[in-house]
Design a protein around this motif. Structure first.
Motif, PDB file in Angstrom:
ATOM      1  N   ARG A   1      33.728  13.934 -67.256  1.00  0.00           N
ATOM      2  CA  ARG A   1      33.657  12.183 -67.161  1.00  0.00           C
ATOM      3  C   ARG A   1      33.922  12.038 -65.438  1.00  0.00           C
ATOM      4  O   ARG A   1      33.323  11.273 -65.050  1.00  0.00           O
ATOM      5  N   VAL A   2      34.654  12.792 -64.926  1.00  0.00           N
ATOM      6  CA  VAL A   2      35.039  12.590 -63.329  1.00  0.00           C
ATOM      7  C   VAL A   2      33.745  12.948 -62.506  1.00  0.00           C
ATOM      8  O   VAL A   2      33.480  12.149 -61.785  1.00  0.00           O
ATOM      9  N   PHE A   3      32.995  13.864 -62.988  1.00  0.00           N
ATOM     10  CA  PHE A   3      31.627  14.082 -62.322  1.00  0.00           C
ATOM     11  C   PHE A   3      30.646  12.861 -62.634  1.00  0.00           C
ATOM     12  O   PHE A   3      30.157  12.490 -61.666  1.00  0.00           O
ATOM     13  N   GLU A   4      30.433  12.334 -63.701  1.00  0.00           N
ATOM     14  CA  GLU A   4      29.916  11.235 -64.101  1.00  0.00           C
ATOM     15  C   GLU A   4      30.551  10.096 -63.168  1.00  0.00           C
ATOM     16  O   GLU A   4      29.496   9.210 -62.419  1.00  0.00           O
ATOM     17  N   LEU A   5      31.585   9.770 -62.876  1.00  0.00           N
ATOM     18  CA  LEU A   5      32.183   8.848 -62.309  1.00  0.00           C
ATOM     19  C   LEU A   5      31.684   8.914 -60.709  1.00  0.00           C
ATOM     20  O   LEU A   5      31.583   7.836 -60.035  1.00  0.00           O
ATOM     21  N   MET A   6      31.689  10.078 -60.150  1.00  0.00           N
ATOM     22  CA  MET A   6      31.315  10.345 -58.955  1.00  0.00           C
ATOM     23  C   MET A   6      29.835  10.276 -58.816  1.00  0.00           C
ATOM     24  O   MET A   6      29.216  10.531 -57.567  1.00  0.00           O
ATOM     25  N   GLY A   7      28.984  10.095 -59.809  1.00  0.00           N
ATOM     26  CA  GLY A   7      27.496  10.158 -59.890  1.00  0.00           C
ATOM     27  C   GLY A   7      26.946  11.415 -59.444  1.00  0.00           C
ATOM     28  O   GLY A   7      25.872  11.543 -58.946  1.00  0.00           O
ATOM     29  N   LYS A   8      27.845  12.766 -60.037  1.00  0.00           N
ATOM     30  CA  LYS A   8      27.254  13.916 -59.915  1.00  0.00           C
ATOM     31  C   LYS A   8      27.124  14.652 -61.131  1.00  0.00           C
ATOM     32  O   LYS A   8      27.621  14.304 -62.126  1.00  0.00           O
ATOM     33  N   ASN A   9      26.270  15.627 -60.989  1.00  0.00           N
ATOM     34  CA  ASN A   9      25.910  16.539 -62.190  1.00  0.00           C
ATOM     35  C   ASN A   9      27.191  17.593 -62.291  1.00  0.00           C
ATOM     36  O   ASN A   9      27.498  17.976 -61.302  1.00  0.00           O
ATOM     37  N   ALA A  10      27.565  17.708 -63.633  1.00  0.00           N
ATOM     38  CA  ALA A  10      28.646  18.630 -63.644  1.00  0.00           C
ATOM     39  C   ALA A  10      28.304  19.902 -63.720  1.00  0.00           C
ATOM     40  O   ALA A  10      27.602  20.525 -64.578  1.00  0.00           O
ATOM     41  N   GLN A  11      28.346  20.727 -62.606  1.00  0.00           N
ATOM     42  CA  GLN A  11      28.155  21.808 -62.043  1.00  0.00           C
ATOM     43  C   GLN A  11      29.022  22.956 -61.712  1.00  0.00           C
ATOM     44  O   GLN A  11      29.806  22.529 -60.961  1.00  0.00           O
TER      45      GLN A  11
ATOM     46  N   GLN B  32      39.645  22.805 -73.651  1.00  0.00           N
ATOM     47  CA  GLN B  32      38.497  22.217 -73.915  1.00  0.00           C
ATOM     48  C   GLN B  32      38.330  20.806 -73.539  1.00  0.00           C
ATOM     49  O   GLN B  32      37.456  20.186 -73.161  1.00  0.00           O
ATOM     50  N   GLY B  33      39.400  20.190 -73.837  1.00  0.00           N
ATOM     51  CA  GLY B  33      39.387  18.496 -73.412  1.00  0.00           C
ATOM     52  C   GLY B  33      39.339  18.522 -71.912  1.00  0.00           C
ATOM     53  O   GLY B  33      38.797  17.487 -71.317  1.00  0.00           O
ATOM     54  N   GLN B  34      39.939  19.336 -71.180  1.00  0.00           N
ATOM     55  CA  GLN B  34      40.203  19.133 -69.658  1.00  0.00           C
ATOM     56  C   GLN B  34      38.758  19.403 -69.260  1.00  0.00           C
ATOM     57  O   GLN B  34      38.106  18.640 -68.333  1.00  0.00           O
ATOM     58  N   VAL B  35      37.770  20.369 -69.872  1.00  0.00           N
ATOM     59  CA  VAL B  35      36.371  20.566 -69.510  1.00  0.00           C
ATOM     60  C   VAL B  35      35.688  19.145 -69.498  1.00  0.00           C
ATOM     61  O   VAL B  35      35.009  18.814 -68.734  1.00  0.00           O
ATOM     62  N   LYS B  36      35.903  18.664 -70.846  1.00  0.00           N
ATOM     63  CA  LYS B  36      35.487  17.351 -71.024  1.00  0.00           C
ATOM     64  C   LYS B  36      35.645  16.253 -69.898  1.00  0.00           C
ATOM     65  O   LYS B  36      35.059  15.209 -69.517  1.00  0.00           O
ATOM     66  N   ARG B  37      36.945  16.204 -69.602  1.00  0.00           N
ATOM     67  CA  ARG B  37      37.574  15.192 -68.731  1.00  0.00           C
ATOM     68  C   ARG B  37      36.824  15.374 -67.323  1.00  0.00           C
ATOM     69  O   ARG B  37      36.522  14.628 -66.676  1.00  0.00           O
ATOM     70  N   LEU B  38      36.639  16.648 -66.924  1.00  0.00           N
ATOM     71  CA  LEU B  38      36.187  17.146 -65.848  1.00  0.00           C
ATOM     72  C   LEU B  38      34.507  16.413 -65.681  1.00  0.00           C
ATOM     73  O   LEU B  38      34.111  16.060 -64.620  1.00  0.00           O
TER      74      LEU B  38
ATOM     75  N   LEU C   5      42.204  10.345 -64.551  1.00  0.00           N
ATOM     76  CA  LEU C   5      41.837  11.607 -65.496  1.00  0.00           C
ATOM     77  C   LEU C   5      42.346  12.862 -64.990  1.00  0.00           C
ATOM     78  O   LEU C   5      42.943  13.977 -65.762  1.00  0.00           O
ATOM     79  N   LEU C   6      42.163  13.131 -63.841  1.00  0.00           N
ATOM     80  CA  LEU C   6      42.792  14.315 -62.862  1.00  0.00           C
ATOM     81  C   LEU C   6      44.474  14.532 -63.118  1.00  0.00           C
ATOM     82  O   LEU C   6      44.738  15.599 -63.595  1.00  0.00           O
ATOM     83  N   GLN C   7      45.256  13.282 -63.258  1.00  0.00           N
ATOM     84  CA  GLN C   7      46.342  13.150 -63.355  1.00  0.00           C
ATOM     85  C   GLN C   7      46.778  13.654 -64.766  1.00  0.00           C
ATOM     86  O   GLN C   7      47.758  14.167 -65.035  1.00  0.00           O
ATOM     87  N   GLU C   8      45.990  13.168 -65.706  1.00  0.00           N
ATOM     88  CA  GLU C   8      46.241  13.496 -67.295  1.00  0.00           C
ATOM     89  C   GLU C   8      46.149  14.975 -67.401  1.00  0.00           C
ATOM     90  O   GLU C   8      47.220  15.702 -68.020  1.00  0.00           O
ATOM     91  N   THR C   9      45.202  15.620 -66.600  1.00  0.00           N
ATOM     92  CA  THR C   9      45.242  17.097 -66.930  1.00  0.00           C
ATOM     93  C   THR C   9      46.527  18.052 -66.169  1.00  0.00           C
ATOM     94  O   THR C   9      46.883  18.706 -66.599  1.00  0.00           O
ATOM     95  N   LEU C  10      46.736  17.379 -64.941  1.00  0.00           N
ATOM     96  CA  LEU C  10      47.692  17.855 -64.134  1.00  0.00           C
ATOM     97  C   LEU C  10      48.998  17.721 -64.868  1.00  0.00           C
ATOM     98  O   LEU C  10      49.821  18.710 -64.951  1.00  0.00           O
ATOM     99  N   ASP C  11      49.195  16.570 -65.812  1.00  0.00           N
ATOM    100  CA  ASP C  11      50.585  16.373 -66.524  1.00  0.00           C
ATOM    101  C   ASP C  11      50.247  17.596 -67.777  1.00  0.00           C
ATOM    102  O   ASP C  11      51.280  18.341 -68.082  1.00  0.00           O
ATOM    103  N   GLU C  12      49.085  17.634 -68.232  1.00  0.00           N
ATOM    104  CA  GLU C  12      49.354  18.950 -69.427  1.00  0.00           C
ATOM    105  C   GLU C  12      49.341  20.135 -68.948  1.00  0.00           C
ATOM    106  O   GLU C  12      49.860  20.922 -69.310  1.00  0.00           O
TER     107      GLU C  12
END
Length: 171
Positions: free
Chosen positions: A67-77, A59-65, A141-148
């Motif tokens: 955030r990554v979409f936001e950083l890329m200026g893209k909608n989370a789709q 569930q946290g990883q979904v939220k992290r993704l 952020l992606l590394q954090e998920t990779l570590d989990e």
């Protein structure tokens, strides 16, 4: 060859990266729906706890993704992740199987580790793309998920080797 499949177009590493993020986003959303069923099916209390913990992480990883979409200026789709659909389908076969609960727990771990290994590959690739694109916060952020994901895989291996597989062997 599929006749009615729209082909993708990758014009840049960034477009490929966003496509990978959409695939991971769909995979994680599918997994949040599948994990509660695995919790119910698990017999071993430690395995139940591990799956519940991974559900919270997912569930946290979904939220992290998101955030990554936001950083890329893209909608989370999400974009349909056929691989996760297949992995979950295989896992559902285990859920409906009859037999010794200890052997079923070993089968649940096998199915869960297939998912973890898929996610490890996906997040490692996405992290590397983020680094190449000069997106250090996205990479972090992606590394954090990779570590989990790696920690979950190790925890499942430990459960299997120390407890569940020996019980399954005696079944």
């Amino acid at each position: 060859m599929a006749l009615f499949t729209a082909s993708k177009q990758y014009d840049s590493l960034e477009s490929l990266f966003v496509d990978q993020l959409r695939d991971l986003y769909d995979a994680e959303q599918r997994l949040t729906k599948a994990l509660p069923k695995m919790v119910e099916a698990a017999h071993n209390p430690s395995l139940k706890t591990a799956i519940q913990q991974h559900l919270r992480e997912t569930q946290g990883q979904v939220k992290r993704l998101e955030r990554v979409f936001e950083l890329m200026g893209k909608n989370a789709q999400p974009e349909t992740c056929e691989a996760m659909k297949g992995l979950i389908s295989e896992g559902e076969t285990v859920l409906s199987a009859k037999g010794d609960p200890n052997v079923k727990d070993a089968a649940l771990i096998a199915a869960a580790q297939r998912v973890e290994h898929y996610e490890i590959a996906g997040y490692g690739t996405a992290r590397t793309f983020a680094q190449r694109l000069g997106k250090p916060e996205a990479a972090r952020l992606l590394q954090e998920t990779l570590d989990e994901e790696g920690a979950t895989d190790k925890k499942l291996t430990q459960l299997a080797e120390q407890s569940i597989n020996p019980k399954a062997e005696r079944a």
